[in-house]
Design a protein around this motif. Structure first.
Motif, PDB file in Angstrom:
ATOM      1  N   GLY A  55      -5.507  10.878   6.622  1.00  0.00           N
ATOM      2  CA  GLY A  55      -4.580  11.813   7.234  1.00  0.00           C
ATOM      3  C   GLY A  55      -3.438  11.191   7.994  1.00  0.00           C
ATOM      4  O   GLY A  55      -2.668  11.904   8.649  1.00  0.00           O
ATOM      5  N   LYS A  56      -3.291   9.874   7.913  1.00  0.00           N
ATOM      6  CA  LYS A  56      -2.200   9.194   8.594  1.00  0.00           C
ATOM      7  C   LYS A  56      -0.987   9.110   7.663  1.00  0.00           C
ATOM      8  O   LYS A  56      -1.104   8.661   6.519  1.00  0.00           O
ATOM      9  N   LYS A  57       0.157   9.551   8.150  1.00  0.00           N
ATOM     10  CA  LYS A  57       1.375   9.421   7.364  1.00  0.00           C
ATOM     11  C   LYS A  57       1.737   7.940   7.301  1.00  0.00           C
ATOM     12  O   LYS A  57       2.024   7.323   8.335  1.00  0.00           O
ATOM     13  N   THR A  58       1.709   7.367   6.106  1.00  0.00           N
ATOM     14  CA  THR A  58       1.742   5.917   5.944  1.00  0.00           C
ATOM     15  C   THR A  58       2.862   5.471   5.018  1.00  0.00           C
ATOM     16  O   THR A  58       3.144   6.115   4.009  1.00  0.00           O
ATOM     17  N   LEU A  59       3.456   4.344   5.378  1.00  0.00           N
ATOM     18  CA  LEU A  59       4.453   3.693   4.526  1.00  0.00           C
ATOM     19  C   LEU A  59       3.959   2.298   4.180  1.00  0.00           C
ATOM     20  O   LEU A  59       3.538   1.538   5.065  1.00  0.00           O
ATOM     21  N   VAL A  60       3.983   1.942   2.906  1.00  0.00           N
ATOM     22  CA  VAL A  60       3.728   0.563   2.498  1.00  0.00           C
ATOM     23  C   VAL A  60       5.050  -0.011   2.013  1.00  0.00           C
ATOM     24  O   VAL A  60       5.706   0.557   1.129  1.00  0.00           O
ATOM     25  N   ALA A  61       5.467  -1.120   2.634  1.00  0.00           N
ATOM     26  CA  ALA A  61       6.785  -1.706   2.358  1.00  0.00           C
ATOM     27  C   ALA A  61       6.618  -3.124   1.852  1.00  0.00           C
ATOM     28  O   ALA A  61       5.979  -3.956   2.511  1.00  0.00           O
ATOM     29  N   SER A  62       7.188  -3.401   0.695  1.00  0.00           N
ATOM     30  CA  SER A  62       7.133  -4.748   0.136  1.00  0.00           C
ATOM     31  C   SER A  62       8.342  -5.549   0.594  1.00  0.00           C
ATOM     32  O   SER A  62       9.482  -5.190   0.323  1.00  0.00           O
ATOM     33  N   LEU A  63       8.078  -6.663   1.293  1.00  0.00           N
ATOM     34  CA  LEU A  63       9.125  -7.600   1.690  1.00  0.00           C
ATOM     35  C   LEU A  63       9.119  -8.814   0.779  1.00  0.00           C
ATOM     36  O   LEU A  63       9.797  -9.801   1.045  1.00  0.00           O
ATOM     37  N   ASN A  64       8.342  -8.720  -0.277  1.00  0.00           N
ATOM     38  CA  ASN A  64       8.202  -9.825  -1.215  1.00  0.00           C
ATOM     39  C   ASN A  64       9.367  -9.801  -2.210  1.00  0.00           C
ATOM     40  O   ASN A  64       9.624  -8.772  -2.834  1.00  0.00           O
ATOM     41  N   PRO A  65      10.096 -10.913  -2.382  1.00  0.00           N
ATOM     42  CA  PRO A  65      11.203 -10.917  -3.358  1.00  0.00           C
ATOM     43  C   PRO A  65      10.767 -10.522  -4.761  1.00  0.00           C
ATOM     44  O   PRO A  65      11.542  -9.961  -5.526  1.00  0.00           O
ATOM     45  N   VAL A  66       9.516 -10.821  -5.105  1.00  0.00           N
ATOM     46  CA  VAL A  66       8.966 -10.405  -6.408  1.00  0.00           C
ATOM     47  C   VAL A  66       8.006  -9.247  -6.144  1.00  0.00           C
ATOM     48  O   VAL A  66       6.856  -9.440  -5.768  1.00  0.00           O
ATOM     49  N   HIS A  67       8.488  -8.025  -6.317  1.00  0.00           N
ATOM     50  CA  HIS A  67       7.709  -6.844  -5.957  1.00  0.00           C
ATOM     51  C   HIS A  67       6.601  -6.541  -6.960  1.00  0.00           C
ATOM     52  O   HIS A  67       6.747  -6.778  -8.158  1.00  0.00           O
ATOM     53  N   SER A  68       5.485  -5.986  -6.440  1.00  0.00           N
ATOM     54  CA  SER A  68       4.355  -5.638  -7.306  1.00  0.00           C
ATOM     55  C   SER A  68       3.806  -4.247  -7.025  1.00  0.00           C
ATOM     56  O   SER A  68       2.851  -3.832  -7.670  1.00  0.00           O
ATOM     57  N   LEU A  69       4.379  -3.526  -6.062  1.00  0.00           N
ATOM     58  CA  LEU A  69       3.835  -2.210  -5.729  1.00  0.00           C
ATOM     59  C   LEU A  69       3.894  -1.261  -6.919  1.00  0.00           C
ATOM     60  O   LEU A  69       2.974  -0.469  -7.145  1.00  0.00           O
ATOM     61  N   THR A  70       4.982  -1.319  -7.684  1.00  0.00           N
ATOM     62  CA  THR A  70       5.117  -0.463  -8.864  1.00  0.00           C
ATOM     63  C   THR A  70       3.958  -0.684  -9.825  1.00  0.00           C
ATOM     64  O   THR A  70       3.371   0.259 -10.361  1.00  0.00           O
ATOM     65  N   SER A  71       3.606  -1.948 -10.040  1.00  0.00           N
ATOM     66  CA  SER A  71       2.508  -2.275 -10.946  1.00  0.00           C
ATOM     67  C   SER A  71       1.166  -1.826 -10.385  1.00  0.00           C
ATOM     68  O   SER A  71       0.337  -1.253 -11.097  1.00  0.00           O
ATOM     69  N   PRO A  79      -1.309  12.315  -1.023  1.00  0.00           N
ATOM     70  CA  PRO A  79      -0.601  12.923   0.108  1.00  0.00           C
ATOM     71  C   PRO A  79      -0.534  11.951   1.285  1.00  0.00           C
ATOM     72  O   PRO A  79      -1.430  11.119   1.476  1.00  0.00           O
ATOM     73  N   ASN A  80       0.532  12.001   2.041  1.00  0.00           N
ATOM     74  CA  ASN A  80       0.740  11.183   3.246  1.00  0.00           C
ATOM     75  C   ASN A  80       1.144   9.741   2.960  1.00  0.00           C
ATOM     76  O   ASN A  80       1.275   8.952   3.902  1.00  0.00           O
ATOM     77  N   LEU A  81       1.348   9.365   1.692  1.00  0.00           N
ATOM     78  CA  LEU A  81       1.662   7.967   1.395  1.00  0.00           C
ATOM     79  C   LEU A  81       3.045   7.828   0.756  1.00  0.00           C
ATOM     80  O   LEU A  81       3.357   8.496  -0.231  1.00  0.00           O
ATOM     81  N   TRP A  82       3.848   6.926   1.340  1.00  0.00           N
ATOM     82  CA  TRP A  82       5.168   6.578   0.819  1.00  0.00           C
ATOM     83  C   TRP A  82       5.215   5.070   0.592  1.00  0.00           C
ATOM     84  O   TRP A  82       4.458   4.314   1.206  1.00  0.00           O
ATOM     85  N   ALA A  83       6.107   4.648  -0.278  1.00  0.00           N
ATOM     86  CA  ALA A  83       6.243   3.226  -0.580  1.00  0.00           C
ATOM     87  C   ALA A  83       7.712   2.873  -0.751  1.00  0.00           C
ATOM     88  O   ALA A  83       8.527   3.713  -1.135  1.00  0.00           O
ATOM     89  N   VAL A  84       8.046   1.613  -0.456  1.00  0.00           N
ATOM     90  CA  VAL A  84       9.399   1.121  -0.687  1.00  0.00           C
ATOM     91  C   VAL A  84       9.329  -0.353  -1.072  1.00  0.00           C
ATOM     92  O   VAL A  84       8.610  -1.133  -0.450  1.00  0.00           O
ATOM     93  N   GLU A  85      10.011  -0.689  -2.143  1.00  0.00           N
ATOM     94  CA  GLU A  85      10.178  -2.093  -2.521  1.00  0.00           C
ATOM     95  C   GLU A  85      11.571  -2.501  -2.049  1.00  0.00           C
ATOM     96  O   GLU A  85      12.580  -2.145  -2.664  1.00  0.00           O
ATOM     97  N   VAL A  86      11.604  -3.200  -0.923  1.00  0.00           N
ATOM     98  CA  VAL A  86      12.880  -3.537  -0.290  1.00  0.00           C
ATOM     99  C   VAL A  86      13.734  -4.353  -1.253  1.00  0.00           C
ATOM    100  O   VAL A  86      13.279  -5.359  -1.810  1.00  0.00           O
ATOM    101  N   ASP A  87      14.967  -3.906  -1.456  1.00  0.00           N
ATOM    102  CA  ASP A  87      15.896  -4.585  -2.352  1.00  0.00           C
ATOM    103  C   ASP A  87      16.523  -5.762  -1.608  1.00  0.00           C
ATOM    104  O   ASP A  87      17.449  -5.578  -0.813  1.00  0.00           O
ATOM    105  N   ALA A  88      16.017  -6.959  -1.850  1.00  0.00           N
ATOM    106  CA  ALA A  88      16.484  -8.138  -1.115  1.00  0.00           C
ATOM    107  C   ALA A  88      17.960  -8.422  -1.370  1.00  0.00           C
ATOM    108  O   ALA A  88      18.688  -8.818  -0.458  1.00  0.00           O
ATOM    109  N   SER A  89      18.418  -8.207  -2.584  1.00  0.00           N
ATOM    110  CA  SER A  89      19.819  -8.506  -2.898  1.00  0.00           C
ATOM    111  C   SER A  89      20.754  -7.604  -2.099  1.00  0.00           C
ATOM    112  O   SER A  89      21.798  -8.034  -1.611  1.00  0.00           O
ATOM    113  N   ASP A  90      20.359  -6.342  -1.940  1.00  0.00           N
ATOM    114  CA  ASP A  90      21.166  -5.412  -1.162  1.00  0.00           C
ATOM    115  C   ASP A  90      21.180  -5.810   0.314  1.00  0.00           C
ATOM    116  O   ASP A  90      22.213  -5.776   0.976  1.00  0.00           O
ATOM    117  N   VAL A  91      20.008  -6.187   0.830  1.00  0.00           N
ATOM    118  CA  VAL A  91      19.910  -6.609   2.226  1.00  0.00           C
ATOM    119  C   VAL A  91      20.770  -7.837   2.474  1.00  0.00           C
ATOM    120  O   VAL A  91      21.545  -7.904   3.437  1.00  0.00           O
TER     121      VAL A  91
END
Length: 342
Positions: free
Chosen positions: A43-59, A77-89
């Motif tokens: 029940g915790k609203k959660t974000l998982v964020a990948s700071l890894n240049p080679v992302h694997s969350l999609t897989s 429910p309650n889960l969000w994800a983001v693969e941080v775009d290093a090139s954009d940053v």
């Protein structure tokens, strides 16, 4: 006796920022995904964020989470994800630094091309890591403010330590930069003929304002990073020499930066009952005997920090059904005897 992963998390109900790290290929992305998945189920609203240049969350989740945008994970429910775009940053960080260099040269009345100075600034070996650290601050202080839990999947452990370690180096650099800028502005006022005009410009100095803003953001995030009630760094290892050595060495470094260590997750362990059922498989038997020695080393060197053992699966962890299975094993009591012959 070591706390299990469940016991550790229950003892820290206010835990909000969780980092996973380890040598490349040990399963830190899976660990981050499972932690986030479990928090969301509770029940915790959660974000998982990948700071890894080679992302694997999609897989791992088996759905498209790419593009650098916060995406809700389908089926959880309650889960969000983001693969941080290093090139954009990095591009935005580069643009910001270029702007500040040009402003510095302008206010210093130095009539030279800013290009070479910008090139030097952005080719620093730590430039990309500094940019990612700045992005991590953004996520912690702004972008993820509506979440109860934020799980960061970091890069390979050497990069992760440098990233986290910047929390101390960053502060020292900012303090010195602010002091130097104040001294330069003060000297400019003293040497000027039109003091009122120059004092007005000094009060609006964009570089000093930017440095003070960065320092305020850094001060806020440092308090979060060193608070053991809300932050924890989990290391993931395999029952092998090199990953164990890496974890052992970098735990000391994380502690030197005052970052709270949440514990160690031992991944891809061959179960004793599986080894017995495959008694005729010479390769598996050799690997199992080898594993036994490594698990005893883990018990001896890292025992109080071991939170769970995850078995070796027959196929790659992919999709929500697989994550559910890993969650069941990862949150089970950390019973090393299941992976030892005797």
């Amino acid at each position: 006796m070591a706390q299990t992963l469940r016991e550790f998390l229950d003892s820290r109900p206010n835990l909000r920022y969780i980092f996973t790290g380890g040598k490349g290929g040990v399963g830190k992305t899976v660990t981050a995904a499972v932690l986030a998945y479990q928090f969301a189920l509770e029940g915790k609203k959660t974000l998982v964020a990948s700071l890894n240049p080679v992302h694997s969350l999609t897989s791992v989740f088996g759905q498209n989470l790419s593009g650098g945008q916060f995406r809700q994970v389908e089926g959880v429910p309650n889960l969000w994800a983001v693969e941080v775009d290093a090139s954009d940053v990095v591009a935005r960080y580069r643009e910001n630094i270029a702007k500040r260099v040009r402003e510095f040269l302008k206010y210093a009345d130095i009539p030279v091309d800013a290009g070479p100075f910008v090139d030097i600034a952005v080719t620093n070996p730590a430039f990309e890591e500094s940019a990612m650290f700045d992005k991590m601050i953004d996520v912690m202080l702004n972008e993820a403010r509506d979440f109860d839990r934020i799980v960061f999947d970091t890069a390979a452990v050497a990069n992760a330590i440098r990233l986290i370690g910047l929390s101390k180096i960053y502060g020292l650099w900012l303090s010195r930069m602010i002091q130097s800028r104040k001294e330069a502005l003060s000297l400019r006022v003293q040497l000027s003929f039109r003091k009122e005009k120059v004092e007005e410009e000094v009060r609006k100095d964009p570089m000093l304002a930017d440095l003070l803003d960065m320092n305020e953001r850094f001060t806020q995030v440092k308090k979060l990073l060193v608070d053991p009630e809300i932050t924890a760094f989990f290391f993931v290892t395999l029952p092998l020499t090199l990953p164990i050595s890496v974890v052992r060495r970098f735990i000391q470094q994380v502690q030197a930066y005052d970052i709270p260590v949440g514990g160690v997750i031992v991944n891809s362990c061959i179960r004793a009952d599986e080894a017995r059922r495959a008694a005729g498989d010479e390769y598996l038997q050799n690997k199992f005997q080898e594993q036994e020695g490594y698990i005893r080393i883990i018990q001896e060197d890292l025992g109080p920090l071991v939170r769970s053992y995850i078995p070796l699966y027959k196929s790659e962890v992919h999709g929500l059904d697989a994550l559910k299975e890993v969650a069941r094993d990862m949150f089970a009591p950390a019973d090393a005897s299941l992976y030892l012959a005797s």
